[in-house]
Design a protein around this motif. Structure first.
Motif, short mmCIF file in Angstrom:
data_model
loop_
_atom_site.label_atom_id
_atom_site.label_comp_id
_atom_site.label_asym_id
_atom_site.label_seq_id
_atom_site.Cartn_x
_atom_site.Cartn_y
_atom_site.Cartn_z
N ASN A 153 0.85 -1.19 0.00
CA ASN A 153 0.00 0.00 0.00
C ASN A 153 0.89 1.24 0.00
O ASN A 153 2.11 1.15 0.08
CB ASN A 153 -0.97 -0.01 1.20
CG ASN A 153 -0.24 -0.05 2.53
OD1 ASN A 153 0.78 0.62 2.73
ND2 ASN A 153 -0.76 -0.85 3.48
N GLU A 154 0.28 2.41 -0.06
CA GLU A 154 1.04 3.66 -0.20
C GLU A 154 1.94 3.92 1.01
O GLU A 154 3.08 4.39 0.86
CB GLU A 154 0.08 4.84 -0.41
CG GLU A 154 -0.65 4.81 -1.74
CD GLU A 154 0.32 4.80 -2.92
OE1 GLU A 154 1.32 5.55 -2.88
OE2 GLU A 154 0.09 4.03 -3.88
N ASP A 155 1.45 3.62 2.19
CA ASP A 155 2.26 3.84 3.40
C ASP A 155 3.49 2.94 3.41
O ASP A 155 4.59 3.36 3.78
CB ASP A 155 1.42 3.57 4.66
CG ASP A 155 0.36 4.64 4.88
OD1 ASP A 155 0.55 5.76 4.36
OD2 ASP A 155 -0.64 4.35 5.55
N GLU A 156 3.31 1.68 2.98
CA GLU A 156 4.43 0.74 2.93
C GLU A 156 5.45 1.18 1.88
O GLU A 156 6.67 1.07 2.09
CB GLU A 156 3.91 -0.66 2.63
CG GLU A 156 3.15 -1.28 3.80
CD GLU A 156 2.44 -2.57 3.43
OE1 GLU A 156 2.23 -3.41 4.32
OE2 GLU A 156 2.09 -2.74 2.23
N LYS A 157 4.97 1.68 0.75
CA LYS A 157 5.88 2.17 -0.29
C LYS A 157 6.71 3.34 0.21
O LYS A 157 7.91 3.41 -0.02
CB LYS A 157 5.09 2.59 -1.54
CG LYS A 157 4.47 1.43 -2.31
CD LYS A 157 3.69 1.93 -3.52
CE LYS A 157 3.05 0.78 -4.27
NZ LYS A 157 2.26 1.25 -5.44
N LEU A 158 6.05 4.27 0.92
CA LEU A 158 6.76 5.42 1.46
C LEU A 158 7.81 5.00 2.49
O LEU A 158 8.91 5.54 2.53
CB LEU A 158 5.76 6.39 2.10
CG LEU A 158 4.87 7.18 1.12
CD1 LEU A 158 3.81 7.97 1.88
CD2 LEU A 158 5.72 8.12 0.27
N TYR A 159 7.45 4.02 3.31
CA TYR A 159 8.39 3.54 4.34
C TYR A 159 9.63 2.93 3.68
O TYR A 159 10.77 3.20 4.09
CB TYR A 159 7.70 2.50 5.22
CG TYR A 159 8.62 1.87 6.23
CD1 TYR A 159 8.92 2.51 7.43
CD2 TYR A 159 9.21 0.62 5.97
CE1 TYR A 159 9.78 1.94 8.35
CE2 TYR A 159 10.07 0.05 6.89
CZ TYR A 159 10.34 0.70 8.09
OH TYR A 159 11.20 0.13 8.98
N ILE A 160 9.42 2.11 2.65
CA ILE A 160 10.55 1.45 1.97
C ILE A 160 11.40 2.48 1.24
O ILE A 160 12.64 2.42 1.28
CB ILE A 160 10.02 0.38 0.98
CG1 ILE A 160 9.40 -0.78 1.77
CG2 ILE A 160 11.15 -0.13 0.09
CD1 ILE A 160 8.71 -1.80 0.91
N LEU A 161 10.77 3.44 0.57
CA LEU A 161 11.52 4.47 -0.13
C LEU A 161 12.37 5.29 0.83
O LEU A 161 13.51 5.64 0.52
CB LEU A 161 10.57 5.39 -0.90
CG LEU A 161 9.96 4.80 -2.17
CD1 LEU A 161 8.87 5.71 -2.71
CD2 LEU A 161 11.04 4.59 -3.24
N ASN B 138 19.97 3.12 3.22
CA ASN B 138 20.84 2.29 2.38
C ASN B 138 21.56 3.08 1.30
O ASN B 138 22.59 2.65 0.78
CB ASN B 138 20.05 1.17 1.72
CG ASN B 138 19.59 0.14 2.73
OD1 ASN B 138 20.12 0.05 3.82
ND2 ASN B 138 18.58 -0.63 2.37
N GLN B 139 20.99 4.21 0.91
CA GLN B 139 21.58 5.08 -0.12
C GLN B 139 21.81 4.36 -1.45
O GLN B 139 22.77 4.62 -2.16
CB GLN B 139 22.91 5.67 0.38
CG GLN B 139 22.75 6.56 1.60
CD GLN B 139 24.07 7.15 2.07
OE1 GLN B 139 25.13 6.68 1.70
NE2 GLN B 139 23.98 8.17 2.89
N THR B 140 20.90 3.42 -1.76
CA THR B 140 21.02 2.71 -3.04
C THR B 140 20.08 3.28 -4.10
O THR B 140 20.13 2.87 -5.24
CB THR B 140 20.70 1.22 -2.86
OG1 THR B 140 19.44 1.06 -2.22
CG2 THR B 140 21.77 0.54 -2.02
N GLY B 141 19.24 4.21 -3.72
CA GLY B 141 18.39 4.89 -4.68
C GLY B 141 17.24 4.04 -5.19
O GLY B 141 17.07 2.89 -4.81
N THR B 142 16.43 4.63 -6.08
CA THR B 142 15.33 3.91 -6.71
C THR B 142 15.66 3.73 -8.18
O THR B 142 16.68 4.17 -8.67
CB THR B 142 14.02 4.72 -6.57
OG1 THR B 142 14.20 6.01 -7.17
CG2 THR B 142 13.65 4.90 -5.11
N LYS B 143 14.76 3.06 -8.88
CA LYS B 143 15.05 2.77 -10.29
C LYS B 143 15.12 4.05 -11.11
O LYS B 143 14.26 4.91 -11.04
CB LYS B 143 13.97 1.84 -10.85
CG LYS B 143 14.25 1.44 -12.29
CD LYS B 143 13.20 0.48 -12.81
CE LYS B 143 13.50 0.11 -14.26
NZ LYS B 143 12.50 -0.80 -14.82
#
Length: 245
Positions: A27-35, A42-47
């Protein structure tokens, strides 16, 4: 088997999300938490689909990249050897053609079990370096038994042990994904490791030359040496990654 691979590939294309934004089971909250965790911690960025030349230069200069290439080459020669000559090796133990073919059947289940156990241990306890290094000990024992044992059952079990070191490629790929920042750099580093894996799988079968049949002692000795070398290389990568900054 090829058809199963193609079908599974199509399933992966349509069912497996390629980044957090398109992850259908969050869900949106989980996506925000992971991002937040990916970007800030982790400083690995997103796609990012934009190719960045500066990351290529950084990749080439980064000693970490070549260490990953080295551990892949060293640890996966056994994969090329037993993957191509598994049946042939089993024949040298005293089994007939039919038995040798049947005795390859448990290998798939064995590899799944090894990968499942090691990945779950890493996920639970987090010490990637030690758990990966431990995967080479069964392979070393297996290689030693293959060199010295006259027992066909003992040799068969020793052959199965070699798949522990072979399965380490799973943790190598996971290591790269968790320790590489930048989409271009991660893509290229993964590609280099895949190429190294392919080269190792080409080298492995070349160890089995006709002059050394049926014992193939030179091939078994090379497998033993490369699996032994994989332990200090793995430990060095872990130490280097921990203290380099």
């Amino acid at each position: 088997m090829g058809l199963i691979t193609v079908v599974f590939g199509l399933v992966v294309v349509f069912a497996l999300p390629d980044n957090v934004h398109t992850c259908w089971f969050l869900n949106e909250d989980e996506k925000l938490y992971i991002l937040e965790n990916v970007v800030r911690v982790n400083q690995t960025g997103t796609k990012n689909t934009k190719f960045k030349k500066e990351q290529v230069c950084e990749l080439i200069k980064d000693k970490y990249t070549w260490l990953f290439v080295l551990i892949t080459l060293c640890s996966q020669i056994v994969t090329g050897a037993i993957g191509t000559f598994g049946v042939t090796i089993t024949l040298t133990f005293g089994f007939n053609n039919y038995q040798s073919a049947l005795l390859q059947m448990p290998i798939g289940a064995l590899v799944v079990i090894i990968i499942f156990i090691t990945t779950q241990l890493v996920a639970k306890f987090g010490n990637h370096t030690l758990f990966m290094a431990s995967m080479f000990f069964p392979s070393i024992i297996g290689a030693i038994v293959l060199i010295i044992s006259p027992s066909k059952v003992g040799n068969l079990l020793a052959l199965y042990l070699l798949y522990s070191g072979s399965s380490s490629i799973t943790l190598i790929y996971a290591w790269i994904g968790a320790n590489t920042a930048g989409s271009s750099k991660k893509f290229l580093r993964s590609s280099m490791v895949m190429i190294s894996f392919s080269i190792a799988c080409i080298i492995g079968p070349q160890l089995f030359q006709a002059y050394s049949a049926p014992a193939y002692h030179p091939a078994k000795i090379v497998i033993l040496i490369t699996q032994c070398l994989s332990i200090p290389i793995t430990l060095f990568i872990g130490i280097y990654g921990s203290y380099r900054y």
